[in-house]
Design an enzyme around this catalytic site. Structure first.
Site, PDB file in Angstrom:
ATOM      1  CD  GLN A 128      -2.437  -1.228   2.744  1.00 57.21           C
ATOM      2  OE1 GLN A 128      -3.302  -0.478   3.134  1.00 57.21           O
ATOM      3  NE2 GLN A 128      -1.919  -2.164   3.510  1.00 57.21           N
ATOM      4  CG  HIS A 143      -3.053   2.528  -1.810  1.00 56.94           C
ATOM      5  ND1 HIS A 143      -3.036   2.519  -0.426  1.00 56.94           N
ATOM      6  CD2 HIS A 143      -4.217   1.930  -2.162  1.00 56.94           C
ATOM      7  CE1 HIS A 143      -4.139   1.922   0.020  1.00 56.94           C
ATOM      8  NE2 HIS A 143      -4.856   1.549  -1.004  1.00 56.94           N
ATOM      9  CB  CYS A 153      -0.511  19.472 -16.848  1.00 61.64           C
ATOM     10  SG  CYS A 153      -0.541  18.384 -18.289  1.00 61.64           S
ATOM     11  CG  ASN A 185       1.182  -3.641  13.379  1.00 53.96           C
ATOM     12  OD1 ASN A 185       1.546  -2.887  14.277  1.00 53.96           O
ATOM     13  ND2 ASN A 185       0.400  -3.253  12.377  1.00 53.96           N
ATOM     14  CD  GLU A 224       0.303   0.743  17.867  1.00 53.97           C
ATOM     15  OE1 GLU A 224      -0.870   0.957  17.504  1.00 53.97           O
ATOM     16  OE2 GLU A 224       1.187   1.610  17.896  1.00 53.97           O
TER      17      GLU A 224
END
Ligand code: OAD
Length: 250
Positions: A103, A121, A154, A219, A221
């Site tokens: 991600q 993502h 752009c 992890n 947590e």
């Protein structure tokens, strides 16, 4: 019962197909703040407030400031031990197939040398034309740090550029989605450094378990998915993966 790192190493030593699903926690040791939690805040904005087409339409300057700040931070950062180990697994012959779905938009997995990163993502270092002007491709690489003007323009139509990331309310790039779903057919799946709250990415862990993989969370947590996976290693990724790598090599 042996320690979870030992159990993971045992599983990995027998696995043919391994998949890692990663989130912002993998880059924490590189000095990139996570999105959620005390350190995740940027001027008290929540990502759900900044990372949307509506926020950009309303205030492109502030949204671009957030992304420009992250581009600068990331361009000075270096991959850490967690990125390195995952990159090593992607390049080694240890597994028949190793897939990494991230991600993260920071490019640190790629910079660590990971093969075939599936970017769920998008990327901080890609941009697109906000007006989707006819002269421009949908997304293209842009590594300028800092931009010569803010907000950046752009080169094709002179309108606004937008970051090449997936915002809340936008679709996951179809190629990334389909490659991710293919990667869920595996023997062992590691879910590393993600709070598992942002869908559809957060749904991948449940789906990979449903398909029969041994699922492991790394992890420090507990998260909403911790209890439903097969194993939880409550430690930072750079520490836990280093230990697992050491166990694999004894
Ligand atoms: P979060 O910031 O939501 O979660 C980061 C997770 O990493 C937390 O659960 C932490 O406990 C954990 N963590 C912290 N340090 C760690 C370490 N050293 N090792 C392992 N884990 C650690 O980040 P994501 O889950 O990646 O999307 O966030 C998902 C999405 O929300 C992002 O891709 C982004 C964001 O809004 C969009 O912008 C669309």
């Amino acid at each position: 019962m042996s320690r979870p790192e030992v159990r993971l190493a045992e599983r990995l030593s027998r696995a043919r197909r391994v998949t890692a699903i990663t989130g912002a926690g993998v880059s924490a040791a590189s000095g990139i703040p996570t999105f959620r939690g005390a350190q995740g805040l940027w001027r008290s904005f929540r990502p759900e407030e900044l990372a949307t087409p509506e926020a950009f339409a309303r205030d492109p300057g502030t949204v671009w400031e957030w992304y420009a700040w992250r581009r600068e931070l990331v361009s000075r950062a270096r991959p850490n031990r967690a990125h390195e180990i995952l990159a090593g697994w992607s390049r080694s012959r240890r597994f028949e197939r190793f897939a990494l779905v991230t991600q993260n938009v920071d490019g640190l997995h790629e910079r660590a040398g990971t093969r075939g990163v599936i970017r769920f993502h998008g990327s901080l270092f890609e941009v697109g034309c906000w007006n989707a002007c006819r002269g421009s491709p949908r997304r293209w690489p842009d590594e300028r740090v800092p931009f010569p003007e803010m907000p950046p323009r752009c080169p094709h139509c002179g309108g606004l550029l937008r970051p090449g990331v997936v915002w809340f309310g936008e679709a996951i790039p179809p190629e990334a989605l389909s490659a991710s779903l293919d990667a869920l057919d595996c023997d062992v799946c590691l879910v590393v450094g993600t709070s598992s709250v942002v869908y559809p990415a957060a749904g991948l862990a449940a789906e990979v378990k449903r398909r029969g993989a041994f699922t492991v969370e790394v992890n420090p947590e507990a998260t909403d998915v911790s209890a439903s996976l097969d194993l939880a290693i409550a430690a930072p990724a750079e520490v836990a993966l280093d230990e697992v790598e050491r166990l694999l090599n004894v």
